[in-house]
Motif scaffolding. Structure first.
Motif: not given
Ligand code: NAD
Ligand code: DAU
Length: 365
Positions: A11, A13, A34, A60-61, A82, A86, A101, A159, A163, A189
């Motif tokens: 994903g 981050i 992932d 899948d986690i 991660f 999201s 998830t 959401y 979390k 982010n």
């Molecule tokens: P994203 O949606 O871009 O990526 C999430 C990734 O998780 C994807 O690659 C997806 O395929 C994978 N995924 C989803 N369900 C899954 C499962 N059941 N098993 C395995 N993989 C799975 O999210 P992001 O923006 O990169 O955020 C990553 C983490 O950081 C999340 O936990 C989010 O809550 C947290 N976060 C995000 C932000 C932000 O601004 N984007 C800020 C703070 C915290």
């Protein structure tokens, strides 16, 4: 040498973090797990296919058997979680996947780590389960004040509730079983590889393609923005020096109203295109991008303001955000300009349907 399981590493981050870790700690082994949902994309890990220190597993986690196998085969000693659904707007359209998830998936990972790491005290030495969370668990602020690590949880969207729920499970595994956990709560982010359902990449791509720029409500909601590389460095520092059982807030000390951001994106896109005839010909418009701004119906339950007090990670672990917002936005827009193939593929297919559901009936305010 750590054997690090990075869930959600394809994903936004997660993929930036994997690149960061391969550069900063090349002797560690990184196992990316992932399930490649709509948000996961193997293109985000391009260039790492031949890296023998980095392994990708599609899965899948929530799959306990798969996780058990990975922990045994790879002797995982570090987890960075991660993986999540999201996007707030999608959680409003359909919350179930968020509980599956974010809550059950995290529980499954915790159980796996508990079985493996706590059956033998020696095995747990040096192990860390880092859970990546969000500032949205704290709810919404008024015009003043900041979220600290002591702020009570008050999640407002499905959401955020999912979390918050996963954060509580992580905390409970420390207190009940002594699992070596640490949680980070980060602000918004932005940067390369962000899926264009989120504010900044959506505005960049719509500005380039001449589509309306949909600003929710009055555009005065405030978020605290952090360039993704700064977040990755923060997680790296917490893994190395964070105290187990603690939580660390991470933020950019960079509060912006949404409308300010959209205006800055428009101005920067206009400027970059005006300075380059080839690019200008690729993305013709004939007017300022600002004219595309459209105020639309607000997000239900829209949190008004987020602002992080990141004093704890700064003073205790010596981390601080390094990228100024204007520089980060410019770098991000340049990345989208240089990676048109990436986002054109991403905005085809499923994205079109999502876009229609999310924005199709969102009449102007
Ligand atoms: P994203 O949606 O871009 O990526 C999430 C990734 O998780 C994807 O690659 C997806 O395929 C994978 N995924 C989803 N369900 C899954 C499962 N059941 N098993 C395995 N993989 C799975 O999210 P992001 O923006 O990169 O955020 C990553 C983490 O950081 C999340 O936990 C989010 O809550 C947290 N976060 C995000 C932000 C932000 O601004 N984007 C800020 C703070 C915290
Ligand atoms: O605060 C951290 C959180 O930041 C993360 O936990 C989430 O995973 C991440 O998605 C993000 O949540 P937000 O809801 O704050 O981000 P989003 O980019 O969806 O929206 C940012 C702000 O912009 C918010 O006030 C809503 C507004 N917005 C968003 C979109 C997509 C618009 O005005 N128009 C839009 O089209």
């Amino acid at each position: 040498m750590r054997k690090m399981l990075v869930t959600g590493g394809a994903g936004f981050i997660g993929s930036n973090f994997v690149r960061h870790m391969r550069g900063a700690h090349p002797s560690d082994r990184v196992i990316v797990l992932d399930s490649l949902t709509y948000a996961g994309n193997l293109e985000n890990l391009k260039g790492l296919e031949k890296d023998s220190g980095c392994l990708f597993i599609k899965g899948d986690i929530c799959d306990q058997v798969l996780l058990d196998g990975i922990f045994d085969k790879e002797a995982v000693d570090t987890v960075v979680n991660f993986a999540a659904e999201s996007h707030v707007d999608r959680s409003i359209l359909g919350p179930r996947a968020f509980v599956e998830t974010n809550v059950l998936g995290t529980l499954t990972l915790l159980e796996c780590a508990r079985k493996r790491w706590l059956s033998n005290a020696a095995k747990a030495k040096g192990n860390v389960f880092l859970h990546v969370s969000t500032d949205e668990v704290y709810g919404s602020l008024g015009p003043a004040g900041y979220f600290t690590e002591e702020t009570p949880y008050q999640p407002n969207s499905p959401y955020a509730a999912s979390k918050a729920s996963s954060d509580h499970l992580v905390r409970a595994y420390f207190h009940t079983y002594g699992l070596p956990v640490v949680t980070t709560n980060c602000s918004n982010n932005y940067g390369p590889y962000q899926f264009p359902e989120k504010l900044i990449p959506l505005m960049i791509i719509n500005a380039l393609t001449g589509k309306p720029l949909p600003v929710y409500g009055d555009g005065l909601n405030v978020r605290d923005w952090l360039y993704v590389e700064d977040h990755c460095r923060a997680i790296d520092v917490v893994l190395e020096k964070g105290r187990l059982g603690e939580t660390y807030n991470i933020g950019g000390r960079c509060e912006k109203r949404n409308i300010e951001i959209v205006n800055l994106v428009c101005a920067t896109v206009d400027e970059l295109l005006n300075a380059d005839k080839t690019l200008a010909a690729l993305y013709p418009l004939g007017k300022s991008r600002k004219e595309l701004i459209t105020f639309v119906k607000d997000r239900p339950g829209h949190d008004r303001r987020y602002a992080i007090d990141c004093g704890k990670i700064e003073t205790e672990l010596g981390w601080r955000a390094l990228t100024a917002f204007d520089d980060g936005i410019r770098k991000t827009i340049k990345w989208y300009l240089s990676n048109e193939g990436w986002w054109k593929r991403v905005i085809s297919g499923e994205y079109t349907k999502y876009y229609e559901v999310q924005y199709g009936n969102r009449a102007n305010r």
